[in-house]
Scaffold this active site. Structure first.
Site: not given
Ligand code: COA
Length: 322
Positions: A113, A249, A279
């Site tokens: 990215c 980004h 993204n």
């Molecule tokens: N729909 C519903 N529930 C979902 C889900 C989806 N698409 N994806 C994950 N969950 C659930 C998880 O399983 C978890 O459930 P649990 O509590 O029962 O285990 C819960 O939601 C929380 O998951 P978590 O990963 O802690 O959520 P979060 O608030 O961190 O959000 C992201 C997840 C991926 C949106 C967030 O962490 C994020 O944006 N991270 C950065 C990713 C990124 O930008 N990557 C590229 C970098 S360039």
């Protein structure tokens, strides 16, 4: 003093759109969850017969037209991509052939990215050292090809697209500074754990997918983006109120808002496209840039800060006068 300056931008998004409602039919997720955790409403998906180079070509032609450049003017091509058409030749060489350009250097940059920021850094050095007068810099991705459509943790996040800029030699700025970094210690948090010389069977069986520990990536991204904007402002002896537009980004609106808050910048000075594009990795910054230039928000002489963070981990920023 020679500077490099953006003189034209272009972008392209595939026609097919995948909404959050579509994803509700595919995995256990909801529109509400995706919007509240990521800000994403929809993303574009390339057709099966549409490649990263196809998207790059359309964005490049638009940027060349905007800068009023023809194929004979281009003396450097850099494509930032994580999803090249082929193992080789590079997507930049494929693009060169499509555009009918011959002889100039053409190569890909792989910094996930942060790829477009890395590419601008390299092109800026080419121009400042007299090795290029008119460069075509592209971020182009078909990220949906490396997404596991059964994994709700990742499949809701990514989209396809391309953005391109023409970067020319100029007597006035232009790019004011570029900053690039990497730390390979975080491979476990974000990767596609398959490749040519390792786990190639996954590639052959079409199972080379993004694996991510989202919440851990989130924390590192927020801290790292905070430090890169500090580094950029410090090295230019500037304060955030001198920045007209933050064009970051586009991974997640919560990450973008955290950055804006740290800079004390209101969200109406931040270009946000992640809601409509998802993204798009290396394509996200040039896509956002083109959107805000086309709709008239970004104007000549505006000061722009372009911070990025991605797999590697890699991170960096570009400060420029448009
Ligand atoms: N729909 C519903 N529930 C979902 C889900 C989806 N698409 N994806 C994950 N969950 C659930 C998880 O399983 C978890 O459930 P649990 O509590 O029962 O285990 C819960 O939601 C929380 O998951 P978590 O990963 O802690 O959520 P979060 O608030 O961190 O959000 C992201 C997840 C991926 C949106 C967030 O962490 C994020 O944006 N991270 C950065 C990713 C990124 O930008 N990557 C590229 C970098 S360039």
């Amino acid at each position: 003093m020679i500077y490099s300056k953006i003189t034209g931008t272009g972008s392209y998004l595939p026609e097919q759109i995948l909404t959050n409602a579509d994803l509700e039919e595919m995995v256990d997720t909801s529109d509400d969850w995706i919007r509240s955790r990521t800000g994403i409403e929809k993303r574009h998906v390339a057709r099966n017969d549409e490649t990263t180079c196809d998207l790059a070509e359309k964005a490049s032609r638009a940027a060349m037209e905007a800068a009023k450049k023809n194929k004979d003017d281009i003396d450097l091509i850099i494509v930032a991509t994580t999803t090249p058409d082929l193992i080789f030749p590079s997507t930049a060489c494929l693009l060169q052939q499509r555009l009918g350009i011959r002889g100039c250097p053409a190569f890909d940059i792989q910094a996930v990215c942060t790829g477009f920021v890395y590419a601008l850094h390299v092109a800026d050095l080419f121009i400042k050292t007299g090795n290029s007068k008119c460069a075509l810099i592209v971020g182009s991705e078909t990220m949906t090809r490396i997404v596991d459509w059964k994994d709700r943790n990742t499949c809701v996040l990514f989209g396809d697209g391309a953005g391109a800029v023409i970067l020319e030699e100029s007597k006035r700025p232009g790019i004011l500074s570029t900053h690039i970094h990497a730390d390979g210690a975080y491979q476990e948090l974000l990767s596609v754990p398959a490749g040519i010389s390792s786990d190639y069977n996954l590639v052959k069986s079409d199972k080379a997918f993004i694996k991510m520990q989202g919440n851990e990536v989130f924390k590192v991204a927020v801290n790292t983006l905070g430090s890169i904007v500090d580094e950029t402002l410090r090295s230019n002896s500037m304060s955030s109120n001198e920045i007209d537009w933050l064009v970051p980004h586009q991974a997640n609106t919560r990450i973008i808002s955290a950055m804006a808050k740290k800079l004390d910048m209101p969200m109406d000075r931040v270009v946000v496209t992640v809601d409509k594009h998802g993204n798009t990795s290396a394509a996200s910054i040039p896509l956002a840039l083109d959107v805000a230039i086309q709709d008239g928000r970004i104007k000549e002489n505006d000061t722009l800060l372009l911070p990025a963070f991605g797999g590697g981990f890699t991170w960096g920023s570009v400060l420029l006068k448009y």
